[in-house]
Design an enzyme around this catalytic site. Structure first.
Site, PDB file in Angstrom:
ATOM      1  N   LYS A  55       0.703  -1.136   0.023  1.00  0.00           N
ATOM      2  CA  LYS A  55      -0.014   0.066  -0.213  1.00  0.00           C
ATOM      3  C   LYS A  55       0.694   1.118  -0.131  1.00  0.00           C
ATOM      4  O   LYS A  55       2.248   1.099   0.322  1.00  0.00           O
ATOM      5  CB  LYS A  55      -1.077  -0.019   1.300  1.00  0.00           C
ATOM      6  CG  LYS A  55      -0.129   0.168   2.539  1.00  0.00           C
ATOM      7  CD  LYS A  55      -1.159  -0.155   3.841  1.00  0.00           C
ATOM      8  CE  LYS A  55      -0.163   0.074   5.162  1.00  0.00           C
ATOM      9  NZ  LYS A  55      -1.463  -0.577   6.242  1.00  0.00           N
ATOM     10  N   ARG A 156     -11.489   0.633  13.897  1.00  0.00           N
ATOM     11  CA  ARG A 156     -11.119   1.363  12.367  1.00  0.00           C
ATOM     12  C   ARG A 156     -12.113   0.778  11.317  1.00  0.00           C
ATOM     13  O   ARG A 156     -12.802   1.473  10.753  1.00  0.00           O
ATOM     14  CB  ARG A 156      -9.919   1.157  12.322  1.00  0.00           C
ATOM     15  CG  ARG A 156      -9.119   1.832  10.989  1.00  0.00           C
ATOM     16  CD  ARG A 156      -7.609   1.824  10.999  1.00  0.00           C
ATOM     17  NE  ARG A 156      -7.121   0.674  10.192  1.00  0.00           N
ATOM     18  CZ  ARG A 156      -5.925   0.390  10.104  1.00  0.00           C
ATOM     19  NH1 ARG A 156      -4.962   1.225  10.224  1.00  0.00           N
ATOM     20  NH2 ARG A 156      -5.625  -0.815   9.390  1.00  0.00           N
ATOM     21  N   TYR A 306      15.554  31.112   5.501  1.00  0.00           N
ATOM     22  CA  TYR A 306      14.234  31.703   6.073  1.00  0.00           C
ATOM     23  C   TYR A 306      14.541  31.958   7.434  1.00  0.00           C
ATOM     24  O   TYR A 306      14.910  31.054   8.230  1.00  0.00           O
ATOM     25  CB  TYR A 306      12.995  31.000   5.630  1.00  0.00           C
ATOM     26  CG  TYR A 306      12.565  31.111   4.123  1.00  0.00           C
ATOM     27  CD1 TYR A 306      12.305  32.404   3.504  1.00  0.00           C
ATOM     28  CD2 TYR A 306      12.575  30.099   3.569  1.00  0.00           C
ATOM     29  CE1 TYR A 306      11.908  32.467   2.168  1.00  0.00           C
ATOM     30  CE2 TYR A 306      12.096  30.201   2.222  1.00  0.00           C
ATOM     31  CZ  TYR A 306      11.996  31.372   1.545  1.00  0.00           C
ATOM     32  OH  TYR A 306      11.360  31.328   0.097  1.00  0.00           O
ATOM     33  N   MET A 354      11.075  24.897   0.518  1.00  0.00           N
ATOM     34  CA  MET A 354      10.207  24.011  -0.244  1.00  0.00           C
ATOM     35  C   MET A 354      11.016  23.166  -1.210  1.00  0.00           C
ATOM     36  O   MET A 354      10.798  21.627  -1.075  1.00  0.00           O
ATOM     37  CB  MET A 354       9.101  24.766  -1.067  1.00  0.00           C
ATOM     38  CG  MET A 354       8.036  24.072  -1.850  1.00  0.00           C
ATOM     39  SD  MET A 354       7.010  25.089  -2.729  1.00  0.00           S
ATOM     40  CE  MET A 354       6.051  25.815  -1.463  1.00  0.00           C
TER      41      MET A 354
END
Ligand SMILES: *Cc1c(COP(=O)(O)O)cnc(C)c1O
Length: 414
Positions: A55, A156, A306, A354
């Site tokens: 998965k 769940r 930053y 980023m």
């Protein structure tokens, strides 16, 4: 229907190889994946079905390439989360069994049946959707296997043990559906007592399944932890399977990729030791790498990045790496984490941006533009594991691995 077609198109695009030229990539070791699979295969023993969990893009390692390798090593069953993943996997593994572990949603039943995907079910509407879709396709009785999940405490997915009989009655001899497995999931698989409680609930659900009328043969229970921490747990699960005369299925995920399901923090390491837990020689499969693209010298007092959160205390050499939080490098590693370059550790200096990360390489002799940099993996005598990163950002190796975004190309090596 238009919606379903769009969904398929999306799958195809996102699973296409993005082999860009930006020097940030993840290497996935074929031989380690095969080795880990072999270790788990032999821990499970010949009578237990192994369902390899792929998965979330194979825990960030790349669904299709990993599944191909596992299938050619003998993996027969795969576990994915969604029908979308199942359809993508079906293209590369035409013969494998594919379990949709998170069940199906409205409108997905037909696609699931068409691609011979096996859904986990636990609600009446799952059965309604599948039965209606099977009818439209003129499917004969018993042609669509399903795995029925019982909620033994995870809260769940799954049907409550008290409600299972009524639900299961709907899978009768005329139904196109066939109950193949009774499944459950453990919330603390490392804990024998908790697991025993869950197994008892599982047994009570199994007993309610109209003995003799509805047959099923797979007891699907357990994940990596149940293979790796065998002692007491194995007795509990083995006894339950013998009581039910069921064949066993275990669903390992994280161990395939070379990590223990328990974190590597000191207190867990101690617990592992006390319980004689070994890692059975499994090895991390993924290495995340990049390169130095620019170097600069800054004087003492100058800041980096930053918010000026790093200030040079001495003349400092700063290397720029073309990787940032948009690649899945957790921003909490700012001024905390480190990378490997020229076989040595270099601390991350300043905030991770980023698409950029800056590291202080003043202490590493000879760093040059183009040098290979390891974010996760080994270099020389040093290594950084997903567990190390996880500890720094207060999460688990699972999240660190699947946080690496699709734009980072996965490259199969050795
Ligand atoms: C993710 C998952 C697994 C695998 O768990 P690991 O701890 O990675 O081995 C097994 N079963 C289910 C239902 C899961 O969701």
């Amino acid at each position: 229907m238009a919606l379903a077609i769009d969904a398929l198109a999306t799958v195809r695009i996102s699973s296409e190889k993005m082999t860009g030229t930006r020097p940030t990539w993840a290497e996935v070791s074929r031989s380690r994946l095969v080795h880990n699979f072999d270790v788990l295969r032999s821990l499970a023993g010949p009578d237990t079905e192994l369902l390899t969990v792929v998965k979330a893009n194979a825990y960030g390692h790349g669904l299709e390439p990993c599944a191909r390798v596992l299938a050619s090593s003998g993996a027969r069953w795969f576990g994915v989360t969604s029908v979308d993943e199942g359809v993508a996997l079906r293209q590369v593994c035409p013969e494998s069994r594919i379990l949709i572990m998170a069940g199906i949603w409205e409108g997905e039943a037909e696609t699931a049946i068409e691609h011979n995907l096996t859904p986990v079910v636990w609600e009446a509407r799952h059965l309604d959707w599948l039965q209606a879709a099977a009818k439209r396709r003129n499917t004969r009785a018993g042609q669509v296997p399903v795995h029925l999940e019982v909620d033994t405490g995870m809260s769940r997915q799954g049907v409550a043990p008290e409600a299972i009989e009524e639900l299961a009655r709907r899978i009768d001899a005329q139904s196109p559906l066939r109950l193949e497995a009774l499944m459950t999931h453990f919330y603390s698989p490392e804990d024998v007592e908790e697991t025993r409680t869950q197994v008892n609930r599982y047994l009570s659900a199994a007993e309610a399944l109209l003995p003799g009328k509805i047959s099923w043969d797979l007891m699907s229970a357990g994940s990596s932890a149940n293979l790796m921490y065998r002692s007491g747990l194995e007795t509990v699960l083995g006894d339950a399977a013998r009581t039910l005369r069921a064949r066993r299925m275990i669903r390992p995920g994280i161990a395939l990729y070379g990590y223990s399901p328990l974190p590597a923090t000191p207190e867990w390491m101690q617990l592992r030791e006390e319980n004689g837990v070994r890692d059975h020689g499994i090895r991390p499969v993924l290495a995340w790498k990049t390169r130095v693209v620019t170097l600069r010298e800054i004087p003492a007092g100058r800041t980096v990045g930053y918010g000026a959160t790093f200030q040079a205390k001495r003349p400092t050499r700063v290397a720029l790496l073309p990787v940032g939080y948009a690649d899945g490098l957790n921003r909490l590693l700012s001024n905390r984490g480190s990378v490997l370059v020229r076989g040595q550790r270099a601390p991350i200096a300043g905030r991770i941006s980023m698409d950029h990360t800056t590291v202080d390489v003043t202490g590493v002799a000879g760093v040059a533009v183009g040098d290979e940099v390891v974010l996760i993996g080994e270099q020389g005598q040093e290594k950084i594991t997903a567990d190390d990163v996880a500890e720094m950002v207060e999460t688990i190796s699972y999240e660190v691995l699947c946080d690496i975004v699709p734009r980072v190309p996965r490259v199969m090596v050795d």
